[in-house]
Write a protein that holds these residues in place. Structure first.
Motif, mmCIF file in Angstrom:
data_model
loop_
_atom_site.group_PDB
_atom_site.id
_atom_site.type_symbol
_atom_site.label_atom_id
_atom_site.label_comp_id
_atom_site.label_asym_id
_atom_site.label_seq_id
_atom_site.Cartn_x
_atom_site.Cartn_y
_atom_site.Cartn_z
ATOM 1 N N LEU A 13 0.834 -1.206 0.000
ATOM 2 C CA LEU A 13 0.000 0.000 0.000
ATOM 3 C C LEU A 13 0.867 1.253 0.000
ATOM 4 N N TYR A 14 1.829 1.299 0.919
ATOM 5 C CA TYR A 14 2.686 2.483 0.999
ATOM 6 C C TYR A 14 3.634 2.584 -0.200
ATOM 7 N N TYR A 15 4.035 1.439 -0.744
ATOM 8 C CA TYR A 15 4.943 1.441 -1.889
ATOM 9 C C TYR A 15 4.257 1.971 -3.144
ATOM 10 N N TRP A 16 3.013 1.495 -3.385
ATOM 11 C CA TRP A 16 2.323 1.876 -4.615
ATOM 12 C C TRP A 16 1.408 3.086 -4.441
ATOM 13 N N LEU A 17 1.278 3.607 -3.233
ATOM 14 C CA LEU A 17 0.405 4.753 -3.007
ATOM 15 C C LEU A 17 0.779 5.954 -3.885
ATOM 16 N N PRO A 18 2.067 6.277 -4.046
ATOM 17 C CA PRO A 18 2.390 7.377 -4.963
ATOM 18 C C PRO A 18 1.956 7.115 -6.401
ATOM 19 N N GLN A 19 1.906 5.856 -6.780
ATOM 20 C CA GLN A 19 1.476 5.512 -8.136
ATOM 21 C C GLN A 19 -0.004 5.817 -8.315
ATOM 22 N N VAL A 20 -0.790 5.713 -7.249
ATOM 23 C CA VAL A 20 -2.226 5.967 -7.303
ATOM 24 C C VAL A 20 -2.527 7.455 -7.172
ATOM 25 N N SER A 21 -1.833 8.113 -6.237
ATOM 26 C CA SER A 21 -2.191 9.488 -5.880
ATOM 27 C C SER A 21 -1.238 10.534 -6.426
ATOM 28 N N GLY A 22 -0.010 10.127 -6.780
ATOM 29 C CA GLY A 22 0.998 11.096 -7.174
ATOM 30 C C GLY A 22 1.627 11.803 -5.988
ATOM 31 N N ARG A 23 1.380 11.302 -4.754
ATOM 32 C CA ARG A 23 1.918 11.928 -3.546
ATOM 33 C C ARG A 23 2.659 10.897 -2.701
ATOM 34 N N MET A 24 3.598 11.361 -1.904
ATOM 35 C CA MET A 24 4.388 10.481 -1.042
ATOM 36 C C MET A 24 3.682 10.280 0.301
ATOM 37 N N PRO A 25 3.822 9.072 0.885
ATOM 38 C CA PRO A 25 3.190 8.833 2.199
ATOM 39 C C PRO A 25 3.949 9.538 3.317
ATOM 40 N N SER A 26 3.267 9.660 4.441
ATOM 41 C CA SER A 26 3.861 10.295 5.617
ATOM 42 C C SER A 26 4.670 9.268 6.402
ATOM 43 N N GLU A 27 5.968 9.480 6.540
ATOM 44 C CA GLU A 27 6.810 8.551 7.282
ATOM 45 C C GLU A 27 6.438 8.533 8.756
ATOM 46 N N PHE A 84 -2.634 16.246 1.790
ATOM 47 C CA PHE A 84 -1.451 16.986 2.226
ATOM 48 C C PHE A 84 -0.133 16.314 1.849
ATOM 49 N N GLY A 85 -0.178 15.148 1.226
ATOM 50 C CA GLY A 85 1.056 14.458 0.882
ATOM 51 C C GLY A 85 1.905 15.250 -0.105
ATOM 52 N N LYS A 86 3.237 15.151 0.049
ATOM 53 C CA LYS A 86 4.147 15.830 -0.873
ATOM 54 C C LYS A 86 4.096 15.170 -2.247
ATOM 55 N N LYS A 87 4.225 15.974 -3.281
ATOM 56 C CA LYS A 87 4.185 15.451 -4.642
ATOM 57 C C LYS A 87 5.337 14.481 -4.866
ATOM 58 N N ALA A 88 5.045 13.345 -5.481
ATOM 59 C CA ALA A 88 6.049 12.295 -5.686
ATOM 60 C C ALA A 88 6.778 12.509 -6.995
ATOM 61 N N ALA A 95 12.487 2.173 -8.546
ATOM 62 C CA ALA A 95 12.046 0.811 -8.866
ATOM 63 C C ALA A 95 12.460 0.426 -10.282
ATOM 64 N N ASP A 96 12.295 -0.868 -10.575
ATOM 65 C CA ASP A 96 12.758 -1.409 -11.856
ATOM 66 C C ASP A 96 11.635 -1.848 -12.774
ATOM 67 N N THR A 97 10.383 -1.814 -12.327
ATOM 68 C CA THR A 97 9.281 -2.388 -13.098
ATOM 69 C C THR A 97 8.457 -1.303 -13.793
ATOM 70 N N LEU A 98 7.686 -1.733 -14.809
ATOM 71 C CA LEU A 98 7.081 -0.809 -15.763
ATOM 72 C C LEU A 98 6.000 0.092 -15.189
ATOM 73 N N GLU A 99 5.391 -0.271 -14.058
ATOM 74 C CA GLU A 99 4.297 0.568 -13.568
ATOM 75 C C GLU A 99 4.795 1.964 -13.197
ATOM 76 N N TRP A 100 6.100 2.101 -12.939
ATOM 77 C CA TRP A 100 6.647 3.417 -12.589
ATOM 78 C C TRP A 100 7.044 4.213 -13.823
ATOM 79 N N ALA A 101 6.756 3.678 -15.022
ATOM 80 C CA ALA A 101 7.012 4.432 -16.254
ATOM 81 C C ALA A 101 5.782 5.191 -16.718
ATOM 82 N N MET A 102 4.701 5.139 -15.957
ATOM 83 C CA MET A 102 3.448 5.779 -16.360
ATOM 84 C C MET A 102 3.279 7.123 -15.652
ATOM 85 N N PRO A 103 2.366 7.953 -16.155
ATOM 86 C CA PRO A 103 2.007 9.171 -15.401
ATOM 87 C C PRO A 103 1.382 8.786 -14.065
#
Length: 843
Positions: A417-431, A504-508, A515-523
């Motif tokens: 969830l925390y790893y792919w959350l920026p992929q869904v929202s475009g924002r970084m999670p709160s540490e 309020f999450g910071k923009k990712a 990462a090395d996989t293709l899902e991070w090559a998308m908008p």
């Protein structure tokens, strides 16, 4: 790291993006219910699963409140049994499997370089079945008539005599409805992973997460039908009096245990595998190096998938199983620790040889390693028969199950969830909030369940709703309850973190974790079509070796970078090599999945309230809707505009004879075959084991009529095979007539089976023998009728030009069904007529 924002968009590429948005975009308002896009449907699965998780967690807190003190009157035993049963049911059936399937539906096309799953409308249909089935099941709590026989519904406790209300019916019908959803997603995921990987992504080069999901989906396809059959048989016993599990009528209650655990133990690994897939995906990213032993992990996945189906009696050691079987299943239960150990050592080796970064997702991975290893150790203990006999059905087993399932599924899910959350929202999670949530859940979980090992060793049974202070369990139960509320506080903080994240999450950045996989090559957030152009991939780590892919994909420099034809398209590739074979034309948004699932929901509710004429009408309506849905397929103009392809491009899939529909039918037969083999297992089990089984000296079934029905089926299959051979030679004369003739032979088989049933004079409410024969004949009757209807529809489609030499795929799909029917019919003939006749009624 190359950023999409650095891409240079020419006017042509801007028009391409705009065209993609028009063709793939999701409608709003009421028409949002027609959306079939995998991103939207996957999110719906996960959000709905999260809601059911909260419901299940609330039920768990009610249980811990009741058990916190001795002689507690917080709940009556009737209410406690309902809460206890629904907690396990909600967590296993309405949360664990659906949310993992939702994650797989959301992520798989993105990771393998596809634009969508291969049957998007089937995905949407599966979601609505899950939603309506879950609502029906959960409504029993609101109506205070929830099932109260435990989440595994052992007979005779769940039978009509001991559970006379509708509670058990809610469970049986609701779970069967939900299982349809799981099977739909399972078939969809298997075919999509095998046939829609992007160009060049051979089987041995696809991400490990795809391997895990492929194994999970195949296990769902094979493992869920035994429970579906068991639920149907038990509902027939409760509603119609067919004595499948009643000893006096020739049945056996232990048969239910076999059918349930044929599903139940593989389900543990079905839940574990996606979690392990998340771990195998994240550890290389945060260790900064490829995983150690890719091939070993793949081998472990395959071995675990196979071995897990040989463990179901592990849960039945106290039911009077023969000693030889006890020894076999005990050894098998210990053997499964080997592939699990391989994966753990691979993960540790990757961390040891890399440079781990202790980010928030990695914190959840570490928690997983600690908790799951502890759960695995107690699992090996339970594999020892003498120890199992002592602690069976105690809190020790409850604690073990939670360590395995929560450790093996929930903790990796939170990491993902925390790893792919920026992929869904475009924002970084709160540490900060994320770490507070982790420690509350981690500590609360261990406080709750570590102590329960001890209460189990002290003899506390899992279904005890109250206890006397003299038992000595007081302080341990209080500690467990405090831990449970601590864990609940952690979940509440997690929800708060997610809600605040989207505001309020910071923009990712483009690839925030490296990462090395293709899902991070998308908008981010992803577009409805994932990739505006589909890249060729020749490596397991595309973004590590070609970091510019995110930019070049966005600039439309790769394949399928046209949209003026108005179709939704993705690549169809070879299952092994990843070489391009066809262009798959995907269906667009549709009302049919919603309407079809609504009809099935009406069937379910009508059966619950025993208004059978409404159920019968709803069945007819549902069949009509499903057939109408199937009509908009292939070359049908309502699916999308048909346009000629450039000569250098692969053909549209329905212009070939090995498109994804053939694969979907074949994978569906795995599920169908599992159901059928479970039925055969029940037949032979009752014949050999049931103490009051009554086998007549002569079969009540007419051999001439059975042979005639089989002959009609055989002739129809040979005729269809000839049709397909002629299509391969591009000979289309008489195609429609031959399809209608095959449909006529299927109709003849259907009528002959009806005649067999009419003349047999079966008494299915009196003996398990006749009840099993009745169900078996109904099964082949449904197959025969379906085969006949599909052939007749194909004949009509030939007349409309939807099936021809140029579009020959659909007859191949129908032929696969007839092949399956042929094998089932003749093997069943041997089982229910030849063997009883040869061996005699006293066998």
């Amino acid at each position: 790291m190359s950023e999409i924002k650095d891409a240079t968009l020419t006017p042509e590429v801007r028009r391409l993006h705009k065209g993609m948005d028009e063709v793939w975009g999701n409608p709003t308002g009421l028409r949002a219910l027609t959306v079939v896009n995998h991103t939207t449907v996957g999110l719906r699965f996960m959000v709905t699963g999260a809601i059911f998780f909260l419901i299940g967690g609330l039920l768990a807190m009610l249980i811990r409140t009741q058990l916190a003190f001795p002689d507690n009157a917080f709940m009556s035993h009737e209410v406690y049994n309902q809460v206890f049963t629904m907690h396990g049911t909600v967590m296993m059936f309405l949360f664990a499997i659906p949310i993992l399937e939702g994650l797989a539906i959301y992520m798989m096309p993105k990771m393998i370089g596809a634009r969508d799953l291969v049957c998007p409308r089937l995905t949407a249909f599966g979601y609505f079945c899950y939603l309506f089935g879950g609502i029906i099941l959960a409504s029993s709590l609101i109506l205070e008539i929830a099932p109260a026989s435990g989440w595994f519904m052992y007979t005779p406790l769940s039978s009509g005599e001991y559970s006379p209300g509708p509670g058990s019916d809610f469970w049986l019908l609701g779970i069967t409805f939900v299982e349809i959803s799981a099977l739909s997603a399972g078939v969809e995921l298997v075919v999509s992973i095998l046939r829609t990987r992007t160009q060049g992504m051979a089987l041995h080069k696809m991400p490990l997460f795809a391997w895990y999901i492929l194994a999970m989906a195949l296990m769902i396809v094979v493992g869920f039908p035994p429970l579906i059959l068991g639920s149907i048989l038990l509902e027939l016993e409760r509603a119609a009096g067919m004595p499948f599990f009643e000893v006096a009528g020739g049945g056996d209650p232990v048969l239910w245990a076999h059918l349930f655990w044929l599903f139940g133990h593989p389900e543990v690994y079905i839940i574990f595998l996606p979690g392990a897939g998340i771990v195998s995906t994240l550890i290389p990213v945060f260790a900064g190096r490829p995983i150690v032993g890719y091939g070993w992990v793949v081998a472990a996945i395959i071995i675990m998938g196979f071995v897990s189906f040989g463990l179901w009696v592990h849960h039945m050691f106290t039911l009077g199983i023969p000693q030889l079987a006890l020894a076999f299943f005990s050894a098998a239960s210990m053997l499964v620790a080997i592939p699990t150990g391989i994966q753990i050592f691979v993960w540790l080796s990757t961390l040891w040889l890399g440079r781990p970064r202790m980010t928030l997702p990695m914190l959840w991975i570490v928690g997983f390693l600690v908790i799951f290893v502890l759960g695995g150790l107690t699992g090996v203990m339970l594999a020892l028969v003498p120890f199992n006999w002592q602690v069976h059905d105690t809190h020790f087993v409850v604690a073990h199950m939670h360590y395995v399932l929560v450790g093996g599924m929930l903790f990796p899910l939170m990491a993902g969830l925390y790893y792919w959350l920026p992929q869904v929202s475009g924002r970084m999670p709160s540490e900060r909030l994320g770490k507070w949530s982790f420690w509350l859940i981690f500590l609360g979980f261990n406080v709750t369940f570590l102590v329960m090992h001890w209460t189990g060793l002290l003899g506390m049974r899992r279904r005890v709703f109250t206890y006397d202070t003299a038992m000595g369990w007081d302080i341990y139960n209080l500690i467990s309850s405090v831990g449970g509320f601590m864990m609940s506080a952690g979940v509440a903080l997690l929800i708060l973190d997610i809600v605040l994240h989207f505001r309020f999450g910071k923009k990712a950045p483009q690839n925030p974790w490296g990462a090395d996989t293709l899902e991070w090559a998308m908008p981010k957030p992803p577009t409805a079509y994932n990739f505006v152009s589909l890249p060729a991939v020749e490596t397991r780590h595309p973004l590590w070796e070609k970091p510019e892919l995110s930019r070049t994909i966005y600039e439309g420099e790769h394949g399928l970078n046209t949209i003026d034809h108005g179709r939704r398209e993705t690549w169809g590739s070879d299952a092994l090599t990843g070489k391009l074979r066809e262009t798959i034309h995907l269906p667009s948004n549709s009302w049919w999945p919603l309407f079809s699932s609504l009809a099935l929901a009406v069937v379910c509710v009508s059966l619950l309230v025993r208004v059978y004429w409404v159920a019968a009408v709803a069945v007819v309506v549902g069949v009509i809707l499903l057939l109408r849905w199937s009509w908009e397929n292939g070359a049908h103009p309502g699916k999308a505009p048909e346009a000629s392809m450039a000569p250098t491009e692969p053909p549209l899939h329905y212009h070939t004879m090995n498109g994804p529909g053939v694969w979907c039918m074949s994978v569906s037969h795995l599920a169908n075959g599992s159901l059928y083999l479970s039925l055969l297992f029940g037949w032979f089990y009752l014949w050999v084991v049931a103490p009051e089984w009554q086998m007549p000296e002569t079969s009540p079934l007419s051999m001439p009529l059975l042979v005639a029905a089989g002959a009609a089926l055989t002739l129809g299959t040979l005729l269809l095979a000839k049709v397909v051979r002629r299509l391969r030679r591009r000979e289309g004369s008489g195609l429609g007539l031959m399809m209608h003739l095959a449909g006529g032979l299927g109709t003849l088989q259907t009528l002959l089976i009806v005649a067999v049933m009419w003349l047999a004079g079966l008494a299915p409410t009196e003996t398990a023998h006749d009840a099993t024969l009745f169900v078996a004949l109904c099964y082949v009757l449904i197959l025969a009728g379906l085969g006949a209807v599909l052939c007749i529809l194909q004949g009509l489609r030939v007349g409309y030009g939807y099936v021809s030499v140029e579009a020959p795929l659909e007859p191949v799909v129908v032929l696969r069904l007839w092949y399956y029917n042929l094998v089932v019919y003749w093997s069943l003939f041997v089982a229910i007529w030849v063997l009883p006749t040869v061996l005699g009624g006293g066998a």
